[in-house]
Write a protein that holds these residues in place. Structure first.
Motif, PDB file in Angstrom:
ATOM      1  N   THR A 188      -3.120  -5.026  -9.129  1.00  0.00           N
ATOM      2  CA  THR A 188      -2.702  -4.532  -7.817  1.00  0.00           C
ATOM      3  C   THR A 188      -2.583  -3.016  -7.836  1.00  0.00           C
ATOM      4  O   THR A 188      -2.615  -2.375  -8.892  1.00  0.00           O
ATOM      5  N   ILE A 189      -2.417  -2.476  -6.646  1.00  0.00           N
ATOM      6  CA  ILE A 189      -2.247  -1.034  -6.523  1.00  0.00           C
ATOM      7  C   ILE A 189      -0.965  -0.594  -7.245  1.00  0.00           C
ATOM      8  O   ILE A 189      -0.880   0.526  -7.755  1.00  0.00           O
ATOM      9  N   LYS A 190       0.021  -1.495  -7.331  1.00  0.00           N
ATOM     10  CA  LYS A 190       1.251  -1.166  -8.072  1.00  0.00           C
ATOM     11  C   LYS A 190       0.964  -0.975  -9.552  1.00  0.00           C
ATOM     12  O   LYS A 190       1.515  -0.089 -10.201  1.00  0.00           O
ATOM     13  N   ASP A 191       0.097  -1.848 -10.103  1.00  0.00           N
ATOM     14  CA  ASP A 191      -0.274  -1.709 -11.517  1.00  0.00           C
ATOM     15  C   ASP A 191      -0.948  -0.363 -11.756  1.00  0.00           C
ATOM     16  O   ASP A 191      -0.701   0.312 -12.758  1.00  0.00           O
ATOM     17  N   VAL A 192      -1.814   0.007 -10.817  1.00  0.00           N
ATOM     18  CA  VAL A 192      -2.535   1.273 -10.964  1.00  0.00           C
ATOM     19  C   VAL A 192      -1.541   2.433 -10.924  1.00  0.00           C
ATOM     20  O   VAL A 192      -1.577   3.342 -11.767  1.00  0.00           O
ATOM     21  N   ALA A 193      -0.631   2.393  -9.943  1.00  0.00           N
ATOM     22  CA  ALA A 193       0.353   3.471  -9.803  1.00  0.00           C
ATOM     23  C   ALA A 193       1.197   3.584 -11.066  1.00  0.00           C
ATOM     24  O   ALA A 193       1.427   4.679 -11.595  1.00  0.00           O
ATOM     25  N   SER A 194       1.627   2.451 -11.560  1.00  0.00           N
ATOM     26  CA  SER A 194       2.465   2.426 -12.750  1.00  0.00           C
ATOM     27  C   SER A 194       1.717   2.998 -13.956  1.00  0.00           C
ATOM     28  O   SER A 194       2.238   3.842 -14.689  1.00  0.00           O
ATOM     29  N   ALA A 195       0.468   2.571 -14.140  1.00  0.00           N
ATOM     30  CA  ALA A 195      -0.318   3.061 -15.278  1.00  0.00           C
ATOM     31  C   ALA A 195      -0.603   4.554 -15.148  1.00  0.00           C
ATOM     32  O   ALA A 195      -0.688   5.275 -16.143  1.00  0.00           O
ATOM     33  N   THR A 244       0.024   5.256   7.597  1.00  0.00           N
ATOM     34  CA  THR A 244      -0.292   3.843   7.843  1.00  0.00           C
ATOM     35  C   THR A 244      -1.787   3.590   7.694  1.00  0.00           C
ATOM     36  O   THR A 244      -2.218   2.621   7.053  1.00  0.00           O
ATOM     37  N   ALA A 245      -2.588   4.486   8.281  1.00  0.00           N
ATOM     38  CA  ALA A 245      -4.044   4.327   8.170  1.00  0.00           C
ATOM     39  C   ALA A 245      -4.456   4.331   6.702  1.00  0.00           C
ATOM     40  O   ALA A 245      -5.273   3.517   6.263  1.00  0.00           O
ATOM     41  N   SER A 246      -3.863   5.237   5.952  1.00  0.00           N
ATOM     42  CA  SER A 246      -4.180   5.345   4.533  1.00  0.00           C
ATOM     43  C   SER A 246      -3.829   4.053   3.801  1.00  0.00           C
ATOM     44  O   SER A 246      -4.607   3.550   2.992  1.00  0.00           O
ATOM     45  N   ARG A 247      -2.626   3.511   4.120  1.00  0.00           N
ATOM     46  CA  ARG A 247      -2.219   2.276   3.439  1.00  0.00           C
ATOM     47  C   ARG A 247      -3.188   1.140   3.756  1.00  0.00           C
ATOM     48  O   ARG A 247      -3.599   0.394   2.877  1.00  0.00           O
ATOM     49  N   VAL A 248      -3.566   1.020   5.021  1.00  0.00           N
ATOM     50  CA  VAL A 248      -4.487  -0.066   5.389  1.00  0.00           C
ATOM     51  C   VAL A 248      -5.810   0.094   4.645  1.00  0.00           C
ATOM     52  O   VAL A 248      -6.332  -0.846   4.049  1.00  0.00           O
ATOM     53  N   LEU A 249      -6.335   1.320   4.661  1.00  0.00           N
ATOM     54  CA  LEU A 249      -7.683   1.516   4.118  1.00  0.00           C
ATOM     55  C   LEU A 249      -7.718   1.421   2.599  1.00  0.00           C
ATOM     56  O   LEU A 249      -8.774   1.197   2.011  1.00  0.00           O
ATOM     57  N   SER A 250      -6.569   1.579   1.944  1.00  0.00           N
ATOM     58  CA  SER A 250      -6.556   1.455   0.485  1.00  0.00           C
ATOM     59  C   SER A 250      -6.155   0.059   0.042  1.00  0.00           C
ATOM     60  O   SER A 250      -6.110  -0.230  -1.146  1.00  0.00           O
ATOM     61  N   GLY A 251      -5.816  -0.818   0.998  1.00  0.00           N
ATOM     62  CA  GLY A 251      -5.415  -2.170   0.619  1.00  0.00           C
ATOM     63  C   GLY A 251      -3.964  -2.248   0.159  1.00  0.00           C
ATOM     64  O   GLY A 251      -3.572  -3.180  -0.531  1.00  0.00           O
ATOM     65  N   HIS A 252      -3.153  -1.256   0.524  1.00  0.00           N
ATOM     66  CA  HIS A 252      -1.723  -1.270   0.186  1.00  0.00           C
ATOM     67  C   HIS A 252      -1.079  -2.491   0.839  1.00  0.00           C
ATOM     68  O   HIS A 252      -1.363  -2.788   1.999  1.00  0.00           O
ATOM     69  N   PRO A 253      -0.216  -3.216   0.104  1.00  0.00           N
ATOM     70  CA  PRO A 253       0.330  -4.454   0.690  1.00  0.00           C
ATOM     71  C   PRO A 253       1.296  -4.220   1.859  1.00  0.00           C
ATOM     72  O   PRO A 253       1.433  -5.096   2.715  1.00  0.00           O
ATOM     73  N   ALA A 254       1.947  -3.046   1.911  1.00  0.00           N
ATOM     74  CA  ALA A 254       2.976  -2.846   2.937  1.00  0.00           C
ATOM     75  C   ALA A 254       2.360  -2.430   4.272  1.00  0.00           C
ATOM     76  O   ALA A 254       2.549  -1.307   4.736  1.00  0.00           O
ATOM     77  N   THR A 255       1.590  -3.330   4.864  1.00  0.00           N
ATOM     78  CA  THR A 255       1.004  -3.041   6.176  1.00  0.00           C
ATOM     79  C   THR A 255       1.145  -4.284   7.040  1.00  0.00           C
ATOM     80  O   THR A 255       1.134  -5.405   6.535  1.00  0.00           O
ATOM     81  N   SER A 256       1.256  -4.078   8.342  1.00  0.00           N
ATOM     82  CA  SER A 256       1.397  -5.228   9.245  1.00  0.00           C
ATOM     83  C   SER A 256       0.018  -5.674   9.707  1.00  0.00           C
ATOM     84  O   SER A 256      -0.914  -4.866   9.767  1.00  0.00           O
ATOM     85  N   PRO A 257      -0.114  -6.965  10.049  1.00  0.00           N
ATOM     86  CA  PRO A 257      -1.400  -7.441  10.581  1.00  0.00           C
ATOM     87  C   PRO A 257      -1.844  -6.616  11.784  1.00  0.00           C
ATOM     88  O   PRO A 257      -3.022  -6.295  11.922  1.00  0.00           O
ATOM     89  N   ALA A 258      -0.897  -6.224  12.642  1.00  0.00           N
ATOM     90  CA  ALA A 258      -1.262  -5.478  13.851  1.00  0.00           C
ATOM     91  C   ALA A 258      -1.873  -4.128  13.488  1.00  0.00           C
ATOM     92  O   ALA A 258      -2.910  -3.730  14.024  1.00  0.00           O
ATOM     93  N   SER A 259      -1.243  -3.423  12.534  1.00  0.00           N
ATOM     94  CA  SER A 259      -1.788  -2.107  12.194  1.00  0.00           C
ATOM     95  C   SER A 259      -3.109  -2.262  11.446  1.00  0.00           C
ATOM     96  O   SER A 259      -4.019  -1.455  11.610  1.00  0.00           O
ATOM     97  N   ARG A 260      -3.221  -3.328  10.650  1.00  0.00           N
ATOM     98  CA  ARG A 260      -4.507  -3.552   9.969  1.00  0.00           C
ATOM     99  C   ARG A 260      -5.626  -3.693  10.991  1.00  0.00           C
ATOM    100  O   ARG A 260      -6.678  -3.074  10.879  1.00  0.00           O
ATOM    101  N   THR A 261      -5.369  -4.520  12.009  1.00  0.00           N
ATOM    102  CA  THR A 261      -6.392  -4.749  13.030  1.00  0.00           C
ATOM    103  C   THR A 261      -6.762  -3.449  13.727  1.00  0.00           C
ATOM    104  O   THR A 261      -7.936  -3.120  13.898  1.00  0.00           O
ATOM    105  N   LYS A 262      -5.727  -2.680  14.116  1.00  0.00           N
ATOM    106  CA  LYS A 262      -5.994  -1.443  14.860  1.00  0.00           C
ATOM    107  C   LYS A 262      -6.773  -0.439  14.004  1.00  0.00           C
ATOM    108  O   LYS A 262      -7.746   0.169  14.453  1.00  0.00           O
ATOM    109  N   VAL A 263      -6.333  -0.273  12.756  1.00  0.00           N
ATOM    110  CA  VAL A 263      -6.968   0.728  11.897  1.00  0.00           C
ATOM    111  C   VAL A 263      -8.404   0.323  11.572  1.00  0.00           C
ATOM    112  O   VAL A 263      -9.324   1.141  11.626  1.00  0.00           O
TER     113      VAL A 263
END
Lengths: 359, 359
Positions: free
Chosen positions: A14-21, B28-47
């Protein structure tokens, strides 16, 4: 189409593993991996090294979040220079295009290591699905290669085409040559041929095994006796066809007819026979698998066993789309056809193969 | 290898543009585009909608940050079923592999729209370089297609192989057939041939133009007169070769020899001539471009004009690696060779082509 992709344990970095490493925050890792401008060169270097080191796959992760469709698939064929596979690749690619999917083609070059390198690349790149002509089980372990297993457990929608892997539950579109070989052998027998040679493919290819087994059954069905001394094991490429051509001429059993298991081996063999003055048809009856152009412009035209490649490509794309939609399509078989042409002629009372062999 | 990639104005959509269009923060856009887990379905769809709408290319952006090497290249060939191109693709792919680069192959199918679709996909996917057999300039504007221009201004290291685009400054590896055609025409003339037909390719292909122009020069060099009525414009595919075969038999000028500009057209033509009983060599002297297997197993073997495809593949990979390293390699030309074979024979005092034409 919804995706049912799941990540196997071994890919779940996961991205957490990457951040941690990398020794940075998850937010920083996220910014680097998304191309956010507010990142320092130092953190970029650290995050990218860590991501590479750990085999982090943002694409696979993104897929598991059911996010982006790429509208592209990858097709791994087993030999780009084999006209059978370039025709099949064309068929898959054109049918995929009709379905709105771009196709990236890879070449295994009849080599398990090259197959695995391509599959490794596919694990870290985003495609909606994979169509694979598999290279067979590992010869020592009798299991799929580790890389094939990783692909199959990655959740990337995958089907096999042309070849399958024994015991591996992946939808496969293959061809069945039993009926065509039965007809070919019956035709040869009716023309007086008793000693029929078989130039087969490598044991890693399921098609090679299927064809030789169906040939043996066809001999038995027609009251002929199989003879291991009339079986040449080639590698599906032209050079082994050239060797087989010499082997046949020197064979003590003096075969009057031969069936060759693919077009590249036939191309290699036909060239040798022409150079040695062996008259295809009159001196030696030749039947080949794969109805490719070179067999039809040959003089005399070569009898073939083949199937509709456009249909095979269409069925492969259809099956892949079903897997992409979360369904489990059944394996499907095309039935190959024997087409008699003037390369097959009556056996002579006395074979004239002797004297045609190079000193 | 360092990368000198730069983004053209038209591709410079940033993550800020995406965030703004999606109505979310850059974070938020950055989190969605990098696959960060802390994103909402709504923002994923919009981004994701905004990113798609704007043609946001995180990969191109990442490339401009000189970040990740992918160790992969893409090769766009113009016709997968043409054995010349499958042999060339094999050569590029194997030499790239030796250099540690995986190759993804695409098929333009001799069609500008299919070329452009593949190039569009390449703009949004990460590859270290592109090797392209270009489909030619737009027929109306006489300019490269818009998509080709976008690729060329994207900063993705790119070279051309086999064909080039007039006026476009991209390193190209091509073949020059002037010398080989001169030799072929001189040989035909010495055998008594005066009326030599030419079956050429489509004008979108630089190779088609080069070959016909070199043929006309060869006629002049050998004191023969060119005749537009002996020029058939084909499309480099088998069906047009079959049409050319009929055209030749019905041609009032009764050509006794023909030069065909690629192997697929020759395959189409040879099949028609065999079916009509035209004896290649004795009735009609045939020379073809592209020394592919089918020409060598033909009886009689076909005289060819060709070049070393393994060498062409090697030079293409070398040139691409130089571009990837920020250098500007010079265009290079391979010199094609004429190989005389029994498909070329003396002209008869009286041609016997009449009566061979289908009613």
């Amino acid at each position: 189409m919804s995706k049912q992709g799941s990540l196997s344990a071994m890919n779940a970095v996961t991205i957490k593993d990457v951040a941690s490493a990398a020794g940075v925050s998850v937010a920083t890792a996220s910014r680097v991996l998304s191309g956010h401008p507010a990142t320092s060169p130092a953190s970029r270097t650290k995050v990218e090294s860590a991501a590479k080191e750990l085999g982090f796959m943002p694409n696979a992760q993104a897929r598991s979040l059911r996010s982006t469709k790429t509208d592209s698939i990858a097709l791994l064929i087993s030999d780009l220079r084999n006209p059978y596979f370039s025709d099949l690749a064309h068929a898959v690619e054109q049918h995929a295009r009709t379905a709105g999917l771009m196709t990236f083609i890879g070449n295994a070059n009849e080599d398990a290591a090259q197959q695995d390198d391509f599959l490794a690349t596919m694990l870290s790149r985003r495609v909606d699905g994979l169509v694979i002509v598999p290279q067979g089980l590992n010869e020592e372990s009798n299991q799929p290669s580790e890389m094939m297993n990783r692909v199959l457990s990655s959740g990337i929608p995958t089907i096999f085409v042309d070849r399958a892997l024994p015991g591996v539950q992946v939808p496969a579109i293959t061809a069945n040559s039993a009926q065509a070989l039965d007809e070919a052998v019956a035709t040869l027998k009716s023309l007086g041929h008793q000693n029929i040679a078989f130039v087969g493919g490598p044991k890693h290819a399921s098609t090679a095994l299927e064809r030789y087994s169906a040939f043996e059954t066809a001999l038995a069905n027609n009251g002929l006796v199989g003879d291991e001394a009339l079986h040449f094991v080639g590698d599906f490429q032209p050079a082994s066809g050239a060797l087989a051509a010499q082997w046949l001429l020197e064979n003590p059993a003096k075969p009057s007819a031969v069936i060759i298991a693919d077009a590249p081996m036939s191309i290699g063999a036909l060239r040798v026979w022409r150079e040695l003055g062996v008259r295809v048809g009159a001196d030696l009856s030749v039947t080949t698998f794969d109805e490719v152009d070179a067999m039809l412009i040959h003089d005399p035209p070569i009898a073939t066993i083949g199937h509709d490649l456009s249909q095979m490509g269409k069925m492969a794309v259809q099956a892949l789309r079903e897997v992409m939609a979360g369904q489990k399509p059944e394996p499907e078989e095309l039935i190959s056809k024997f087409t008699l042409r003037p390369s097959v002629a009556p056996a002579k009372a006395t074979q004239v193969m002797e004297g045609k062999v190079r000193p």
